[in-house]
Design an enzyme around this catalytic site. Structure first.
Site, PDB file in Angstrom:
ATOM      1  N   CYS A   1       0.839  -1.232   0.023  1.00  0.00           N
ATOM      2  CA  CYS A   1       0.063  -0.013  -0.149  1.00  0.00           C
ATOM      3  C   CYS A   1       0.926   1.348  -0.034  1.00  0.00           C
ATOM      4  O   CYS A   1       0.702   2.111  -0.824  1.00  0.00           O
ATOM      5  CB  CYS A   1      -0.761  -0.137   1.157  1.00  0.00           C
ATOM      6  SG  CYS A   1      -2.104  -1.213   1.334  1.00  0.00           S
ATOM      7  N   HIS A   2       1.987   1.365   0.872  1.00  0.00           N
ATOM      8  CA  HIS A   2       2.786   2.268   0.849  1.00  0.00           C
ATOM      9  C   HIS A   2       4.058   2.244   1.198  1.00  0.00           C
ATOM     10  O   HIS A   2       4.816   3.008   1.420  1.00  0.00           O
ATOM     11  CB  HIS A   2       2.133   3.316   2.286  1.00  0.00           C
ATOM     12  CG  HIS A   2       0.870   3.711   2.031  1.00  0.00           C
ATOM     13  ND1 HIS A   2      -0.248   3.020   2.428  1.00  0.00           N
ATOM     14  CD2 HIS A   2       0.241   5.260   1.400  1.00  0.00           C
ATOM     15  CE1 HIS A   2      -1.423   3.956   2.414  1.00  0.00           C
ATOM     16  NE2 HIS A   2      -1.083   4.943   1.536  1.00  0.00           N
ATOM     17  N   GLY A   3       4.438   0.897   0.797  1.00  0.00           N
ATOM     18  CA  GLY A   3       5.895   0.449   0.908  1.00  0.00           C
ATOM     19  C   GLY A   3       6.716   0.297   2.130  1.00  0.00           C
ATOM     20  O   GLY A   3       7.876   0.809   2.186  1.00  0.00           O
TER      21      GLY A   3
END
Length: 205
Positions: free
Chosen positions: A169-171
């Site tokens: 999703c956001h690494g």
């Protein structure tokens, strides 16, 4: 003009109801001294008040118990409070996902190489400093909740730059100890309460 008529009780033209049937025997005689029957009348009042008090207290207790029981967990929820896992079904190097209390639960059977890599990391260099030994009860087994500490997504196992978990999703990248190593997540993956009841059985909860 409007006429009015006044009827006086003392004139004897109004029937006064007789309440003698409802009066105590000790007070029916209008010439008797009420102080002579005061003790018995007071005793009756005390018994009545005590009975009402006991009944009220019992009713209040019942209502409170019913109210509190309505807040307690149902049987199906209590059944999910703990989960028993047979560890011999998880091969070395694999991560198996279970559902526990509505959340994904990761059980990872770590290899000797993964253990060595995790324990070689200096906890002081981590964003959320924790030694690997603090996060596991048995070096071979990692027990964590599969919920990213950034925005609650579910990370992918055996992925990311550190071979542990990766949240696409956001690494956010986690190592094989579930510790945040790179990305926006502020904390390590949560370790739930668990215990090894015997060599091949794990109980979480």
């Amino acid at each position: 003009s409007v006429g009015t008529q006044v009827r006086s009780v003392h004139a004897g033209n109004v029937d006064v109801p007789d309440f003698s049937y409802y009066r105590r025997t000790s007070t029916k005689d209008p010439t008797s001294d009420n102080r002579a029957s005061a003790d018995s009348r007071n005793a009756f009042s005390y018994v009545l008040a005590g009975g009402l008090g006991v009944g009220g207290a019992y009713s209040a207790k019942t209502l409170v118990n019913q109210f509190l029981s309505s807040w307690s967990a149902s049987q199906d929820v209590l059944a999910l409070a703990k989960i028993e896992i047979k560890l011999d079904e998880i091969p070395e190097g694999k991560n198996i996902t279970f559902k526990w209390r509505g959340k994904p639960l990761f059980i990872r059977h770590r290899t000797a190489e993964e253990i060595e890599q995790c324990r070689a990391v200096d906890p002081a260099s981590l964003r959320d400093p924790q030694a690997d030994e603090e996060r596991v009860k048995d070096a071979e087994w990692l027990v964590i909740l599969g919920v990213c500490t950034h925005l609650g997504c579910v990370p992918i196992a055996n992925a990311g730059e550190f071979g542990g978990y990766y949240c696409p999703c956001h690494g956010s990248h986690y190592d094989a100890s579930g510790r945040i190593r790179k990305g926006p997540a502020p904390l390590n993956l949560e370790v739930p309460v668990h215990e090894f009841v015997d060599e091949g059985t794990l109980v979480v909860g």
